[in-house]
Design an enzyme around this catalytic site. Structure first.
Site, short mmCIF file in Angstrom:
data_model
loop_
_atom_site.label_atom_id
_atom_site.label_comp_id
_atom_site.label_asym_id
_atom_site.label_seq_id
_atom_site.Cartn_x
_atom_site.Cartn_y
_atom_site.Cartn_z
CG ASN A 83 -21.28 -24.01 5.06
OD1 ASN A 83 -20.13 -23.64 4.86
ND2 ASN A 83 -22.20 -23.20 5.50
CG HIS A 111 -28.68 -20.65 9.87
ND1 HIS A 111 -27.92 -21.67 10.43
CD2 HIS A 111 -28.25 -20.54 8.59
CE1 HIS A 111 -27.08 -22.14 9.52
NE2 HIS A 111 -27.25 -21.48 8.40
#
Length: 426
Positions: free
Chosen positions: A306, A337
């Protein structure tokens, strides 16, 4: 009709991105041919983002619109030196409150959360774009034109910012594009247009279909050989958990690739290359699956995974923290998250094993004097990396105690524990 409904239910994100592709190609065609003025281009991408938000999220799209409005107010009312602190604090407070509300609905009210996970994912990506702009303003990489008249400020200042935040090519997913890069494309696409993206779009669509085919074959195999702790060997349990983690990672690779594809279709992500060489559309990418999976070190895997999000976290946290920057960066990742137990255990374990990787590699590197030793070390290091990443992915994706129970049943949890032990010994 049943097959179509099944496809839509299992691949909602991919299907929404696929449906958006023609509109991205339409934008590229109209903009490069001169049919859209600069103001019309901004309106096209922002209006497309608003429509996509309403279609995919319904009334919950107000979350994105509210964040955008608050950001605009902060940009106008707070000095450039302090705007990032205000933007970061308010946006993370807003995002965290919704994370906690959805956890309450999931664990205490036992309501389904799949639809809301799409909303939170878009909110997290919105946080990336908003804080990226606020850091640009604070660091004077972007100078916002506050000196202009109020009549022109609406479209010279607010329209580009709103278009960047609500851009339909990055609303649901995709690599993080800088504000300067976005403005440069929108305002200069008709003067120096990138080459026709139809070829690279077709290629990446085929890659997404291939990735999904591999994933479905893997899921079929895992269902045939389901792991039973009372009746399966340790090796079988490890292989099943590893296969499950590979399946989850392939889902990410598919999402990243289709998001890159959508950005490329609109003209984003092109790098000017030397004459005679093939066009390079890798300017916006979250990582190459092959390069990621062949990483033989945990730290190397972390850097390649990512990519644009990793760069954003490095800039937002790592470079700004004077004490324990690595731990603070992975700790913030757990916060960003969603604050689930699995997020804290997974990301903090990942931070510890990355730190251990540096120590272990520094200790063994001088001893690798022959080719066979280097090859043997690389093979063992790759296996170790795969097992650690399997632990991280399983714990993070399962979010609750079930991931930890799976690692305990398969003894996979011993790999990160061994690495962390070596961190203290070395």
């Amino acid at each position: 009709m049943g097959w179509t409904n099944l496809l839509w239910e299992q691949h909602q994100f991919l299907m929404h991105q696929f449906v958006s592709l023609p509109f991205a190609l339409l934008f590229y065609f109209l903009a490069t041919q001169g049919y859209l003025s600069v103001k019309s281009r901004y309106l096209f991408v922002s209006f497309g983002g608003c429509v996509l938000a309403v279609v995919t999220m319904g009334t919950y799209s107000v979350l994105l619109f509210a964040s955008t409005l608050v950001f605009m107010l902060l940009v106008c009312s707070v000095s450039p030196r302090h705007v990032h602190s205000w933007v970061f604090g308010i946006q993370m407070l807003w995002q965290t409150s919704w994370h906690l509300l959805i956890q309450y609905k999931e664990y205490y009210l036992h309501e389904p959360v799949m639809f809301r996970m799409c909303i939170l994912s878009s909110t997290m990506l919105l946080t990336q774009r908003i804080t990226s702009v606020s850091m640009d303003v604070q660091e004077e990489r972007v100078i916002l034109p506050f000196h202009i008249s109020r009549q022109r400020r609406a479209w010279v200042l607010f329209l580009p910012l709103c278009s960047y935040i609500l851009n339909f090519t990055t609303l649901l997913g995709g690599p993080l594009c800088s504000y300067s890069q976005f403005v440069s494309l929108i305002e200069g696409i008709s003067l120096s247009p990138p080459p026709n993206p139809l070829g690279v779009v077709s290629l990446k669509v085929m890659q997404v279909l291939l990735l999904e085919s591999v994933r479905h074959c893997l899921v079929y195999f895992l269902k045939l050989h389901a792991f039973d702790p009372s009746d399966s060997s340790v090796l079988c349990g490890i292989l099943c958990a590893w296969g499950l983690a590979v399946d989850l990672r392939i889902r990410y690779y598919s999402h990243w690739r289709i998001s890159e594809c959508l950005n490329n279709a609109a003209g984003l992500g092109f790098w000017a290359s030397f004459s005679g060489s093939s066009p390079n559309w890798s300017g916006l990418s979250d990582g190459d699956p092959w390069a990621i999976e062949t990483s033989s070190r945990v730290s190397e895997f972390a850097r390649r995974w990512n990519t644009t999000t990793a760069s954003w976290m490095r800039r937002l946290v790592f470079l700004r923290c004077k004490t324990f920057p690595l731990l603070m960066t992975f700790g913030f990742s757990a916060w960003w998250h969603g604050l689930h137990l699995g997020h804290f255990v997974g990301f903090l374990s990942w931070a510890a094993t990355v730190k251990a990787d540096y120590k272990i590699h520094r200790h063994f590197q001088p001893k690798l004097t022959t080719t066979w030793r280097k090859l043997l070390y690389t093979c063992f290091s790759w296996i170790n990396t795969q097992m650690i990443i399997t632990c991280v992915v399983v714990v993070v994706e399962f979010r609750d105690m079930s991931g930890l129970r799976l690692l305990s049943a398969t003894y996979l949890g011993l790999f990160p524990l061994l690495n962390i032990t070596l961190l203290f010994i070395l």
